[in-house]
Write an enzyme that holds these catalytic residues in place. Sequence first.
Site, PDB file in Angstrom:
ATOM      1  N   SER A 169      27.034  68.597  86.251  1.00 33.31           N
ATOM      2  CA  SER A 169      26.077  67.500  86.271  1.00 33.31           C
ATOM      3  C   SER A 169      26.681  66.339  87.069  1.00 33.31           C
ATOM      4  CB  SER A 169      25.692  67.109  84.843  1.00 33.31           C
ATOM      5  OG  SER A 169      24.533  66.320  84.815  1.00 33.31           O
ATOM      6  N   ASP A 431      16.855  74.576  86.119  1.00 29.49           N
ATOM      7  CA  ASP A 431      17.361  73.215  85.988  1.00 29.49           C
ATOM      8  C   ASP A 431      16.684  72.271  86.985  1.00 29.49           C
ATOM      9  OD1 ASP A 431      18.867  70.928  85.596  1.00 29.49           O
ATOM     10  OD2 ASP A 431      20.606  71.690  86.719  1.00 29.49           O
ATOM     11  N   HIS A 456      20.759  74.045  83.261  1.00 26.85           N
ATOM     12  CA  HIS A 456      21.778  73.074  83.657  1.00 26.85           C
ATOM     13  C   HIS A 456      23.176  73.527  83.244  1.00 26.85           C
ATOM     14  CE1 HIS A 456      22.515  69.095  85.210  1.00 26.85           C
ATOM     15  NE2 HIS A 456      23.080  68.656  84.108  1.00 26.85           N
TER      16      HIS A 456
END
Length: 488
Positions: A169, A431, A456
């Site tokens: 991320s 994602d 994700h």
Amino acid sequence: MALQTCRLLLSKANLLLLVSLCVAVDGHFKGFRKFFRVQYGSLEEQWFTQKLDHFCSADSRVWKQRYFVNEAFYKPGGPVFLMIGGEGPANPAWMMNGTWLNYAEKFGALCLMLEHRFYGRSNPTPDLSTDNLRYLSSRQALADLAHFRTVIGEERGLNNRKWVAFGGSYPGSLAAWFRLKYPHLVHASVATSAPVYATVNFPEYLEVVWRSLASENTECPLLVKKASDTLVERLKDPKTYDNITKDFNLCSSLQIQTEMDSAYFLETLAGNFMDVVQYNEDNRGFEGVVGTNITIKVLCGVMGDTSLGDPYARYAAVARLMMDTFFMKCLDANYSTYLRDMTNASWYGLAAGGGRQWVYQTCTEFGFYQSTDSPNQPFAGFPLVYHVKQCADFYNVNADQVAEAVAQTNEYYGGYDIRSTRIVLPNGSIDPWHALGITKDITPDLPAVFIKGTAHCANMYPARKEDLPQLVLARDHVFLLLQQWLKQ
């Protein structure tokens, strides 16, 4: 020595004039992550001395940054794996779980994890005032990483070892940028689900949410849209507010006095779907999170259940399901409450777990505002102007300043146009963040790994028998790349 931008800084602690200091020229996921504190008593936290401002030699202030060490797999001569912390407390569970530890065992690597400044227990300043938050930026965080790598390398005799950065991320972006900006310090990076391109308006996030819901059932996003549109219409009539209060189990009677009130309420409800899609079926239980059993399949099942009533009623049922899952007695959807929490500068405030800090970074570096400004998504009512106004409400940052900061971020890092080597960039098709990531190889030494059907950071989580074959192959592919790069 000339200092580019200096000013007198007054210590709030003792009101004494300290020294002429530099001001950095660098300058959400609104649904920033839900943070859960997990205690692992057997893992000792350690502390590293960092400079408060790496870009001003006149500023001698320092603070303590938290980090963790796992030497279980280390063999003399092996590489060093550095897990980069992000927009929440560093979770020591990652020192005992995750794909990176499988790689560490195979390569005989020493594993380190460094918590990001201003998150968790790494508190550089007395509070989270906007004046202090100017020391919170990705550039300062990368300088933290560089200084940590240099000093630890010297202290532990690891300067001649190959260092590999890992992150997922926002920390995935940091992993890529660490290799980009400090190539002499980090040999390779695994930058998972990394949104490397900054943008003020990010309606593509919700477009991916539509496609991800449709991958389960083509009718699902249509039903969500119908429910959302119905709610928007009802919000126009104050006579419906009592019923809406009951339908969504609100903590207090619904009051819509400004467009910010309605936008915050609508975004809060949409967030139920956004969060589930983003982490759909990821193997996150070891992190201490709850709700991992709520998946796209579950939400679409509720939305398709005609026994619950019309789509609006099913939408309310989803909200109640999420409240039950997260042990919430009622839903506080008041923007005034959110404003109060987000402007509380105390380290003990409700938003100090990461919310106040991360939204500040979006206002001063990244944007990333997941607006409803596209017709190709299922929600309505929280346009870009709503997101940007929060920057003014929370930090006195106006729209032009947000746009300028985002432009500077892409100018500094290159956005999609990464020029480096030995960075692998995995992303999942489910994602929504993959829309700002690299999904096709840039060069043979900047490969992408696009994993269909995963969410994700899926490749970072521990393996399990239910994993899709393409996820298994993706993890193996990253291993083979590391094997190749560590020989170079």
